[in-house]
Design a protein around this motif. Structure first.
Motif, PDB file in Angstrom:
ATOM      1  N   SER A 522       0.835  -1.210   0.000  1.00  0.00           N
ATOM      2  CA  SER A 522       0.000   0.000   0.000  1.00  0.00           C
ATOM      3  C   SER A 522       0.865   1.254   0.000  1.00  0.00           C
ATOM      4  N   ARG A 523       0.343   2.263  -0.669  1.00  0.00           N
ATOM      5  CA  ARG A 523       0.964   3.591  -0.655  1.00  0.00           C
ATOM      6  C   ARG A 523       0.023   4.530   0.106  1.00  0.00           C
ATOM      7  N   VAL A 524       0.593   5.319   1.003  1.00  0.00           N
ATOM      8  CA  VAL A 524      -0.229   6.154   1.895  1.00  0.00           C
ATOM      9  C   VAL A 524       0.189   7.617   1.745  1.00  0.00           C
ATOM     10  N   PHE A 525      -0.814   8.492   1.488  1.00  0.00           N
ATOM     11  CA  PHE A 525      -0.625   9.947   1.553  1.00  0.00           C
ATOM     12  C   PHE A 525      -1.099  10.395   2.946  1.00  0.00           C
ATOM     13  N   LEU A 526      -0.165  10.811   3.802  1.00  0.00           N
ATOM     14  CA  LEU A 526      -0.492  11.289   5.143  1.00  0.00           C
ATOM     15  C   LEU A 526      -0.604  12.819   5.093  1.00  0.00           C
ATOM     16  N   VAL A 527      -1.803  13.359   5.345  1.00  0.00           N
ATOM     17  CA  VAL A 527      -2.093  14.784   5.152  1.00  0.00           C
ATOM     18  C   VAL A 527      -2.179  15.476   6.517  1.00  0.00           C
ATOM     19  N   ILE A 549       3.069  -0.396   7.418  1.00  0.00           N
ATOM     20  CA  ILE A 549       3.513   0.590   6.434  1.00  0.00           C
ATOM     21  C   ILE A 549       4.934   1.017   6.772  1.00  0.00           C
ATOM     22  N   GLN A 550       5.832   0.979   5.753  1.00  0.00           N
ATOM     23  CA  GLN A 550       7.212   1.388   5.934  1.00  0.00           C
ATOM     24  C   GLN A 550       7.374   2.868   5.561  1.00  0.00           C
ATOM     25  N   ASN A 551       8.562   3.404   5.920  1.00  0.00           N
ATOM     26  CA  ASN A 551       8.809   4.834   5.688  1.00  0.00           C
ATOM     27  C   ASN A 551       8.687   5.195   4.217  1.00  0.00           C
ATOM     28  N   LYS A 552       9.229   4.355   3.338  1.00  0.00           N
ATOM     29  CA  LYS A 552       9.235   4.679   1.912  1.00  0.00           C
ATOM     30  C   LYS A 552       7.856   4.535   1.277  1.00  0.00           C
ATOM     31  N   GLN A 553       6.913   3.937   2.000  1.00  0.00           N
ATOM     32  CA  GLN A 553       5.554   3.825   1.482  1.00  0.00           C
ATOM     33  C   GLN A 553       4.672   5.015   1.893  1.00  0.00           C
ATOM     34  N   ILE A 554       5.269   5.987   2.587  1.00  0.00           N
ATOM     35  CA  ILE A 554       4.509   7.136   3.099  1.00  0.00           C
ATOM     36  C   ILE A 554       5.006   8.409   2.417  1.00  0.00           C
ATOM     37  N   LYS A 555       4.069   9.238   2.016  1.00  0.00           N
ATOM     38  CA  LYS A 555       4.392  10.589   1.563  1.00  0.00           C
ATOM     39  C   LYS A 555       3.536  11.571   2.385  1.00  0.00           C
ATOM     40  N   LEU A 576      11.774   8.939   4.385  1.00  0.00           N
ATOM     41  CA  LEU A 576      10.450   9.535   4.278  1.00  0.00           C
ATOM     42  C   LEU A 576      10.454  10.645   3.221  1.00  0.00           C
ATOM     43  N   ARG A 577       9.286  10.893   2.599  1.00  0.00           N
ATOM     44  CA  ARG A 577       9.139  11.975   1.626  1.00  0.00           C
ATOM     45  C   ARG A 577       8.128  12.981   2.185  1.00  0.00           C
ATOM     46  N   VAL A 578       8.512  14.255   2.158  1.00  0.00           N
ATOM     47  CA  VAL A 578       7.649  15.321   2.661  1.00  0.00           C
ATOM     48  C   VAL A 578       7.464  16.343   1.553  1.00  0.00           C
ATOM     49  N   TYR A 579       6.200  16.652   1.233  1.00  0.00           N
ATOM     50  CA  TYR A 579       5.861  17.674   0.240  1.00  0.00           C
ATOM     51  C   TYR A 579       5.161  18.818   0.985  1.00  0.00           C
ATOM     52  N   THR A 580       5.733  20.006   0.896  1.00  0.00           N
ATOM     53  CA  THR A 580       5.188  21.154   1.624  1.00  0.00           C
ATOM     54  C   THR A 580       5.187  22.391   0.741  1.00  0.00           C
ATOM     55  N   GLY A 581       4.292  23.320   1.068  1.00  0.00           N
ATOM     56  CA  GLY A 581       4.198  24.554   0.295  1.00  0.00           C
ATOM     57  C   GLY A 581       5.298  25.533   0.613  1.00  0.00           C
ATOM     58  N   ILE A 582       5.752  25.587   1.870  1.00  0.00           N
ATOM     59  CA  ILE A 582       6.794  26.529   2.276  1.00  0.00           C
ATOM     60  C   ILE A 582       7.358  26.050   3.597  1.00  0.00           C
ATOM     61  N   ILE A 583       8.591  26.459   3.898  1.00  0.00           N
ATOM     62  CA  ILE A 583       9.267  26.122   5.149  1.00  0.00           C
ATOM     63  C   ILE A 583       9.534  27.412   5.910  1.00  0.00           C
ATOM     64  N   ASP A 584       9.044  27.479   7.159  1.00  0.00           N
ATOM     65  CA  ASP A 584       9.304  28.630   8.035  1.00  0.00           C
ATOM     66  C   ASP A 584      10.382  28.257   9.041  1.00  0.00           C
ATOM     67  N   PRO A 585      11.115  29.243   9.550  1.00  0.00           N
ATOM     68  CA  PRO A 585      12.300  28.920  10.358  1.00  0.00           C
ATOM     69  C   PRO A 585      12.048  28.532  11.797  1.00  0.00           C
ATOM     70  N   ALA A 586      11.005  29.047  12.434  1.00  0.00           N
ATOM     71  CA  ALA A 586      10.942  28.924  13.892  1.00  0.00           C
ATOM     72  C   ALA A 586       9.546  28.544  14.350  1.00  0.00           C
ATOM     73  N   VAL A 587       9.469  28.085  15.627  1.00  0.00           N
ATOM     74  CA  VAL A 587       8.225  27.763  16.329  1.00  0.00           C
ATOM     75  C   VAL A 587       8.262  28.496  17.661  1.00  0.00           C
ATOM     76  N   ASN A 588       7.164  29.183  18.027  1.00  0.00           N
ATOM     77  CA  ASN A 588       7.149  29.942  19.278  1.00  0.00           C
ATOM     78  C   ASN A 588       6.870  29.030  20.461  1.00  0.00           C
ATOM     79  N   GLU A 589       6.770  29.637  21.667  1.00  0.00           N
ATOM     80  CA  GLU A 589       6.604  28.843  22.878  1.00  0.00           C
ATOM     81  C   GLU A 589       5.255  28.136  22.940  1.00  0.00           C
ATOM     82  N   LYS A 590       4.256  28.599  22.166  1.00  0.00           N
ATOM     83  CA  LYS A 590       2.948  27.954  22.137  1.00  0.00           C
ATOM     84  C   LYS A 590       2.861  26.838  21.103  1.00  0.00           C
TER      85      LYS A 590
END
Length: 640
Positions: A522-527, A549-555, A576-590
């Protein structure tokens, strides 16, 4: 006057005697009435039986008492009564009866603790929740309430207990602060010392309270606010001085140049004002005072504006320096190295050269891992050849497709004024584009030949026999995977609900519709729309791996990702494969990505405190392609 006087003659006598008095008037429709203007209002009196009611006899005891006065004038007014009168029985007059009543009332009041309640009639209709302002005000005025308030204000309206007064205004006498803090102090002496320091006059010290005249409490509060403001200024000055010592040499030089220019402009402006003022004094002496006042006010406004700009610039510089320190601290801890503009630094392990963040090459350059593990994640360009793409057997690959529509929908989602329907539509469009990029060269296909209208053609279809699943993480994942069924109609959807504790940032699974075991291959798209700390996505992948499910079977499909989440995924799930629209640099305390989109679930579906947002041009929404021309005209977007 009394033996031959009548009500009419008494009224005429009053008219003649007080006709010019400002508080006396004669009614128009009566010949025997008269009107007195009291402080509470006008009162009309009738003279009928007025003389009879006011005939009172002098009590013999009173006459004897007044005749015995040491003052010759008072004694002459009351001659001694005849002998037979003093021996006769006492006469009970109206005055004596009234005196007895007053005395009984005073004795009752002295023996109790009276509380006075003033009842006010709110309206003439006798209905609740209706107040007639004029009617109520007239009742208060006629009842003497307004006059009582005026008299109270004329005396000592402000009254404070010694301890409360000393604790509140102890800052005006700094030497009292240690004693008050320890609790060992004399309340009376402390209050007196504070009043002496404030230089107030006219106050009174009671047995348990301090009595202040009208306005003196406001003066003390103003002195207290002034001391607090001065202390805050000292604290701010010390803090800014400490932070200013850490400035870069170039920033200090720039600040000095800006100060020099500002001082030059201020000096030239002052010189011009002085020159104009001298000319005006020579030509128009009559207007010199007004012109001087205007000049002073303008100078004050200019200096205030200059100070405000300096404070704003100083605060901006402090924030910039603080962010730089945080980045340096992250680098020292072994976390992702990040440059000032928020892009990841180049990794020596990958051997890839960094490129601009919005070029047609790599969207985000390769990231290196901590020294304890060299297997990291690499951002791959979709235009690379097979030879140029790095080996991904033991690395996680992050794809940021350089498609202009992806950048467009990311920008729409970043706008804080985007309403929920438009935000949800942008999320669906972005998910469709990312799903399209992720399914390239990954879905199984079958080949064959079919008859076209003109000839036989070789064709290739997606193999419906190979299992493909979509797992959206509720609730924001539903919006990102909304158009997945139209793009991939043969897939199956399994819902997974994961919530995050706002204090500990730990995930909790509250809904699990995953099968006990996925079919083999199986191939899995994890959203998951937001990859912030990585705790939610790690918990979801662990559930998938428990079901075969193995790592290479997940996107992983994500609208926005942050460096902490990507670092965590690369360490725990190589390949693992990750598809994203943009990458931001930081995460705040919340646990929120900065600058990010905010809470994707709330912005997609709304919540109790989120109302419908209206665009500045008055429209409830915009078209699906976002009317950029109107946005630029209304200055909704800042364009570099």
């Amino acid at each position: 006057m009394f033996p031959r006087s009548t009500n009419e003659t008494f009224a005429q006598k009053l008219y003649q005697t007080f006709k010019d008095h400002k508080r006396f008037s004669k009614p128009k429709l009566s010949r025997t009435d008269f009107t007195i203007y009291h402080y509470a209002g006008e009162v009309t009196y009738q003279t009928d039986l007025f003389l009879d009611k006011n005939k009172d006899y002098v009590v013999s005891e009173h006459q004897v008492l007044m005749h015995a006065s040491e003052c010759s004038f008072v004694s002459s007014l009351f001659p001694p009564p005849p002998e037979e009168t003093s021996k006769s029985s006492k006469f009970s007059s109206i005055g004596s009866a009234f005196k007895q009543q007053l005395q009984a009332l005073l004795e009752t009041l002295s023996a109790t603790q009276p509380h006075y309640i003033r009842c006010v009639k709110p309206n003439n209709a006798l209905k609740p929740a209706i107040f007639e302002n004029k009617n109520v005000l007239q009742q208060l005025r006629c009842g003497g309430v307004m006059e009582a308030i005026r008299i109270s204000c004329a005396g000592f309206p402000s009254r404070k207990p010694f301890r409360e007064f000393a604790v509140r205004f102890s800052i005006l006498a700094p030497e009292l602060l240690p004693k008050i803090k320890s609790g060992s102090f004399d309340e009376v002496s402390a209050s007196k010392k504070i009043l002496e320091k404030s230089k107030l006059k006219g106050y009174q010290i009671g047995k348990t309270k301090v009595f202040l005249r009208a306005g003196q409490m406001a003066e003390l509060d103003a002195l207290r606010v002034e001391v607090l403001a001065r202390s805050a200024s000292v604290i701010q000055r010390k803090f800014r001085t400490n932070m200013a010592r850490k400035y870069h040499t170039l920033l200090r030089l720039s600040a000095r140049q800006i100060q020099a220019l500002c001082r030059g402009v201020t000096a030239r402006r002052r010189f011009e004002e002085m020159r104009r003022e001298a000319a005006r004094k020579a030509n128009e002496k009559l207007y010199s005072a007004a012109i001087s006042i205007q000049t002073g006010m303008r100078g004050m406004a200019a200096r205030s504006e200059l100070r405000s700009r300096r404070r704003t610039k100083a605060a901006t510089a402090i924030q910039d320096e603080r962010r730089n320190e945080q980045v340096s601290a992250n680098v020292k801890k072994g976390e992702l190295p990040v440059s000032k503009d928020g892009d990841a630094l180049e990794s020596e392990a990958t051997g890839m050269k960094p490129q601009p963040p919005h070029s047609n090459g790599l969207i985000s350059p390769a990231h290196s891992l901590s020294p304890r593990r060299r297997t990291g994640f690499v951002a791959v360009d979709d235009h690379m050849t097979a030879e140029d793409k790095p080996s991904s057997d033991d690395r996680m690959l992050v794809f940021v497709p350089p498609h202009p529509l992806i950048k467009h929908w990311v920008s729409v989602m970043r706008n804080q004024h985007t309403p929920c329907p438009i935000f949800r539509n942008a999320m669906a469009e972005l998910g469709r584009l990312l799903m399209y990029e992720a399914s390239r060269d990954w879905l199984p296909t079958v080949t064959g030949e079919i008859q076209s209208p003109l000839a036989i053609a070789s064709v290739e279809f997606i193999d419906p026999r190979e299992p493909v699943a979509i797992v959206p993480i509720l609730r924001a994942g539903l919006a990102l995977a909304e158009q997945a069924s139209s793009l991939l109609p043969t897939t199956k959807t399994y819902h997974l609900g994961v919530s995050r504790n706002e204090q500990t940032l730990l995930p909790t699974v509250y809904l699990n519709k995953l099968p006990n075991r996925f079919p083999e291959g199986s191939r899995v798209f994890l959203v998951d729309p937001m990859l912030a700390t990585g705790a939610t996505i790690v918990a979801a992948i662990d559930l998938l791996k428990e079901r075969g499910i193995q790592n290479k079977q997940i996107k992983v499909i994500s609208a926005l990702a942050a460096h902490p989440a990507l670092q965590k995924l690369s360490e725990e799930f190589p390949g693992l494969r990750v598809y994203t629209g943009i990458i931001d640099p930081a995460v705040n305390e919340k646990g929120l990505i900065v600058p990010g989109f905010g809470d994707a679930g709330d912005r997609s579906y709304g919540h109790a405190e989120l109302s419908l947002q209206i665009w500045p041009n008055g429209e409830a929404g915009i078209s699906s392609l976002f009317n950029l021309q109107k946005a630029f005209e209304n200055k909704d977007l800042l364009v570099a």
